[in-house]
Design a protein around this motif. Structure first.
Motif, mmCIF file in Angstrom:
data_model
loop_
_atom_site.group_PDB
_atom_site.id
_atom_site.type_symbol
_atom_site.label_atom_id
_atom_site.label_comp_id
_atom_site.label_asym_id
_atom_site.label_seq_id
_atom_site.Cartn_x
_atom_site.Cartn_y
_atom_site.Cartn_z
ATOM 1 N N VAL A 142 0.859 -1.186 0.000
ATOM 2 C CA VAL A 142 0.000 0.000 0.000
ATOM 3 C C VAL A 142 0.894 1.234 0.000
ATOM 4 O O VAL A 142 1.721 1.408 0.906
ATOM 5 C CB VAL A 142 -0.931 0.038 1.226
ATOM 6 N N PHE A 143 0.719 2.077 -1.004
ATOM 7 C CA PHE A 143 1.463 3.326 -1.101
ATOM 8 C C PHE A 143 0.501 4.488 -0.852
ATOM 9 O O PHE A 143 -0.542 4.587 -1.503
ATOM 10 C CB PHE A 143 2.125 3.451 -2.482
ATOM 11 N N ILE A 144 0.843 5.332 0.120
ATOM 12 C CA ILE A 144 -0.057 6.381 0.609
ATOM 13 C C ILE A 144 0.468 7.760 0.208
ATOM 14 O O ILE A 144 1.646 8.077 0.409
ATOM 15 C CB ILE A 144 -0.181 6.333 2.141
ATOM 16 N N PHE A 145 -0.433 8.599 -0.323
ATOM 17 C CA PHE A 145 -0.094 9.972 -0.698
ATOM 18 C C PHE A 145 -1.154 10.907 -0.118
ATOM 19 O O PHE A 145 -2.334 10.561 -0.079
ATOM 20 C CB PHE A 145 -0.077 10.126 -2.224
ATOM 21 N N GLY A 146 -0.737 12.091 0.325
ATOM 22 C CA GLY A 146 -1.761 13.014 0.795
ATOM 23 C C GLY A 146 -1.347 13.941 1.902
ATOM 24 O O GLY A 146 -0.214 14.414 1.967
ATOM 25 N N ASP A 147 -2.290 14.171 2.835
ATOM 26 C CA ASP A 147 -2.133 15.203 3.851
ATOM 27 C C ASP A 147 -2.236 14.616 5.261
ATOM 28 O O ASP A 147 -1.956 13.433 5.475
ATOM 29 C CB ASP A 147 -3.149 16.322 3.615
ATOM 30 N N SER A 148 -2.678 15.432 6.208
ATOM 31 C CA SER A 148 -2.621 15.046 7.614
ATOM 32 C C SER A 148 -3.554 13.901 7.982
ATOM 33 O O SER A 148 -3.360 13.256 9.013
ATOM 34 C CB SER A 148 -2.932 16.254 8.507
ATOM 35 N N LEU A 149 -4.552 13.621 7.167
ATOM 36 C CA LEU A 149 -5.438 12.504 7.478
ATOM 37 C C LEU A 149 -4.702 11.179 7.380
ATOM 38 O O LEU A 149 -5.079 10.198 8.022
ATOM 39 C CB LEU A 149 -6.646 12.499 6.541
ATOM 40 N N VAL A 150 -3.613 11.155 6.594
ATOM 41 C CA VAL A 150 -2.865 9.902 6.409
ATOM 42 C C VAL A 150 -1.366 10.042 6.681
ATOM 43 O O VAL A 150 -0.611 9.089 6.487
ATOM 44 C CB VAL A 150 -3.082 9.345 4.973
ATOM 45 N N ASP A 151 -0.925 11.199 7.154
ATOM 46 C CA ASP A 151 0.484 11.357 7.533
ATOM 47 C C ASP A 151 0.753 10.495 8.769
ATOM 48 O O ASP A 151 0.042 10.576 9.760
ATOM 49 C CB ASP A 151 0.773 12.826 7.841
ATOM 50 N N VAL A 152 1.794 9.662 8.688
ATOM 51 C CA VAL A 152 2.148 8.816 9.833
ATOM 52 C C VAL A 152 3.513 9.201 10.410
ATOM 53 O O VAL A 152 4.123 8.419 11.141
ATOM 54 C CB VAL A 152 2.136 7.316 9.461
ATOM 55 N N GLY A 153 3.975 10.403 10.082
ATOM 56 C CA GLY A 153 5.214 10.869 10.693
ATOM 57 C C GLY A 153 6.211 11.535 9.773
ATOM 58 O O GLY A 153 7.305 11.903 10.217
ATOM 59 N N ASN A 154 5.879 11.735 8.504
ATOM 60 C CA ASN A 154 6.831 12.393 7.609
ATOM 61 C C ASN A 154 7.195 13.796 8.068
ATOM 62 O O ASN A 154 8.353 14.206 7.995
ATOM 63 C CB ASN A 154 6.280 12.436 6.178
ATOM 64 N N SER A 161 1.391 -1.132 8.794
ATOM 65 C CA SER A 161 1.275 0.242 8.324
ATOM 66 C C SER A 161 2.495 0.616 7.490
ATOM 67 O O SER A 161 3.632 0.319 7.865
ATOM 68 C CB SER A 161 1.155 1.205 9.516
ATOM 69 N N SER A 162 2.246 1.248 6.358
ATOM 70 C CA SER A 162 3.355 1.674 5.503
ATOM 71 C C SER A 162 4.183 2.717 6.247
ATOM 72 O O SER A 162 3.629 3.680 6.779
ATOM 73 C CB SER A 162 2.823 2.267 4.201
ATOM 74 N N PRO A 163 5.510 2.551 6.303
ATOM 75 C CA PRO A 163 6.351 3.490 7.059
ATOM 76 C C PRO A 163 6.452 4.844 6.380
ATOM 77 O O PRO A 163 6.327 4.944 5.152
ATOM 78 C CB PRO A 163 7.719 2.786 7.056
ATOM 79 N N PRO A 164 6.664 5.916 7.154
ATOM 80 C CA PRO A 164 6.894 7.222 6.534
ATOM 81 C C PRO A 164 8.149 7.165 5.670
ATOM 82 O O PRO A 164 9.195 6.690 6.103
ATOM 83 C CB PRO A 164 7.055 8.173 7.723
ATOM 84 N N TYR A 165 8.032 7.638 4.457
ATOM 85 C CA TYR A 165 9.144 7.562 3.501
ATOM 86 C C TYR A 165 10.408 8.196 4.053
ATOM 87 O O TYR A 165 11.511 7.645 3.896
ATOM 88 C CB TYR A 165 8.741 8.246 2.192
ATOM 89 N N LEU A 166 10.271 9.341 4.713
ATOM 90 C CA LEU A 166 11.464 10.046 5.186
ATOM 91 C C LEU A 166 12.195 9.293 6.288
ATOM 92 O O LEU A 166 13.355 9.594 6.583
ATOM 93 C CB LEU A 166 11.097 11.456 5.653
ATOM 94 N N SER A 167 11.547 8.307 6.890
ATOM 95 C CA SER A 167 12.231 7.493 7.900
ATOM 96 C C SER A 167 13.154 6.470 7.259
ATOM 97 O O SER A 167 13.973 5.854 7.941
ATOM 98 C CB SER A 167 11.212 6.762 8.786
ATOM 99 N N LEU A 168 13.031 6.292 5.948
ATOM 100 C CA LEU A 168 13.798 5.273 5.236
ATOM 101 C C LEU A 168 14.978 5.841 4.463
ATOM 102 O O LEU A 168 15.737 5.093 3.853
ATOM 103 C CB LEU A 168 12.890 4.517 4.259
ATOM 104 N N VAL A 169 15.119 7.168 4.463
ATOM 105 C CA VAL A 169 16.178 7.779 3.657
ATOM 106 C C VAL A 169 17.161 8.542 4.549
ATOM 107 O O VAL A 169 16.782 9.120 5.563
ATOM 108 C CB VAL A 169 15.599 8.728 2.590
ATOM 109 N N SER A 170 18.417 8.524 4.151
ATOM 110 C CA SER A 170 19.441 9.274 4.873
ATOM 111 C C SER A 170 19.697 10.617 4.217
ATOM 112 O O SER A 170 20.136 11.569 4.856
ATOM 113 C CB SER A 170 20.752 8.474 4.926
ATOM 114 N N ARG A 171 19.417 10.704 2.930
ATOM 115 C CA ARG A 171 19.519 11.947 2.180
ATOM 116 C C ARG A 171 18.644 11.806 0.944
ATOM 117 O O ARG A 171 18.246 10.687 0.588
ATOM 118 C CB ARG A 171 20.971 12.245 1.794
ATOM 119 N N PRO A 172 18.313 12.884 0.254
ATOM 120 C CA PRO A 172 17.434 12.782 -0.915
ATOM 121 C C PRO A 172 17.938 11.756 -1.927
ATOM 122 O O PRO A 172 19.088 11.786 -2.352
ATOM 123 C CB PRO A 172 17.479 14.202 -1.498
#
Length: 366
Positions: A30-42, A89-100
């Motif tokens: 499941v890939f999630i895009f959007g706003d605060s209703l589905v933000d899990v920590g980005n 739950s799909s993890p916040p993308y920014l938690s998986l990256v060290s840099r862009p």
């Protein structure tokens, strides 16, 4: 070298299991895009934004009483969607990256990723002047492009498209564009009327969905904008305490335009499938029949300040209710965990009243 081969073997085993998922697991990712209703920590990873939910009482009912960045007392739509599909739950993308562009743990992506950002919208400028650094939809799609390239490299040109084609792409956006862009003059002076600005936002979203399609997405779950005029924030600024019908009317027009774009995109991309969720009608139903759903309070927010606890958002020092399950709204804008679970129940299994042309369970089976 041997360790690298072992890691690669483990990775491929996980891939194979995800492509041949069990009956309990309805989709591989499941890939999630959007706003605060589905933000899990980005937004927790953004240094220049004031919009964060990483403090109590947010998360007061989340496992471990943990404020994770979700704008809710507990789990949200993203969590319950994954749960109903049989996934973590799909993890916040920014938690998986060290840099862009640098993903640290590619195996985490096999069951999906969450790109959503609280206060962000379809347009790059939405919310920026008020809230600082956000992740608009264009950037979220760009982040997915990085995921696409990573998994294509790891899985190969044949397996990666199969994973994406079977996965769900959940889109929950437009609310902040309705609040911060459509009602006001265009900052570039290009669109003079509300309808022109709304069409610009909707056409932009359609293009973004097409980009995801070009990256392999085939099954989309798209929610309309909810009945914001009846949220505690909408009521708080009305002299009578009633719903803000000006906002509601604008949202009805927006949602009609969104459905039109989805039908048009479907006609252009023949193997694209979608489930549209009428979250406006669902919220209206919950408000009108609050007691039937076990909500004793459907107008006042659990956490917030001012009239209806709707004028100021939920903060560390805000008063909040002790019986969250009795409340429809957690804060001025967002439903409680209980209400969000009900919303997802409709998204997944509704028999065409609120989700069409198919519900999520039917979408998965296509």
């Amino acid at each position: 070298m041997a360790n690298s081969n072992v890691l690669l073997l483990n990775f491929l085993l996980i891939v194979l299991s995800s492509l041949n998922f069990s009956e309990a697991q309805l989709a591989p990712a499941v890939f999630i895009f959007g706003d605060s209703l589905v933000d899990v920590g980005n937004n927790n990873y953004l240094k220049k934004t004031i919009v964060k939910g990483n403090f109590l009482p947010h998360g007061i009912d989340y496992p471990g009483r943990k404020p994770t960045g979700r704008f809710c007392n507990g789990k949200n739509v993203a969590d319950f969607t994954a749960e109903r599909v049989g996934l973590p739950s799909s993890p916040p993308y920014l938690s998986l990256v060290s840099r862009p562009g640098k993903i640290n743990n590619a195996t985490s992506l096999l069951t999906g990723a969450n790109f959503a950002s609280a206060a962000a919208g379809i347009l790059n400028t939405t919310g920026i002047s008020l809230y600082g650094e956000l992740i608009p939809m264009a950037t979220q799609v760009g982040y997915f492009a990085t995921v696409y390239e990573e998994l294509k490299q790891q899985l190969g040109p044949s397996a990666a498209p199969k994973l994406f084609a079977k996965s769900l792409f959940v889109i929950v956006t437009g609310t902040n564009d309705i609040i911060y862009y459509v009602p006001y003059p265009d900052p570039n002076g290009k669109y003079n009327t509300q309808q022109q600005r709304m069409d610009f936002a909707l056409d932009t979203l359609k293009d973004q969905l097409r980009q995801l399609y070009d990256y392999g997405a085939r099954k989309f779950v798209v929610t309309g904008v909810s009945k914001l005029g009846c949220c505690p924030f909408g009521r708080a600024w009305e002299f009578t305490g009633g719903c803000n019908e000006v906002s509601n009317s604008l949202i009805v027009t927006y949602n009609e335009g969104l459905q039109l774009r989805l039908r048009k995109l479907k006609s252009e991309a023949k193997d694209m499938r979608y489930s549209y969720c009428d979250s406006y009608a669902i919220l209206q139903n919950l408000i009108e029949n609050a007691e039937l759903y076990g909500f004793g309070e459907s107008k006042v927010a659990c956490c917030g300040q001012g009239n209806y606890r709707g004028k100021l958002t939920c903060m560390r020092t805000s008063p909040y209710c002790s019986n969250r399950s009795n409340y429809l709204f957690w804060d001025p804008f967002h439903p409680t965990e209980k209400a969000q679970r009900i919303l997802v129940d409709y998204i997944v299994d509704d028999a065409s009243k609120y989700t069409f042309p198919v519900n999520v369970r039917q979408l998965i089976a296509l």
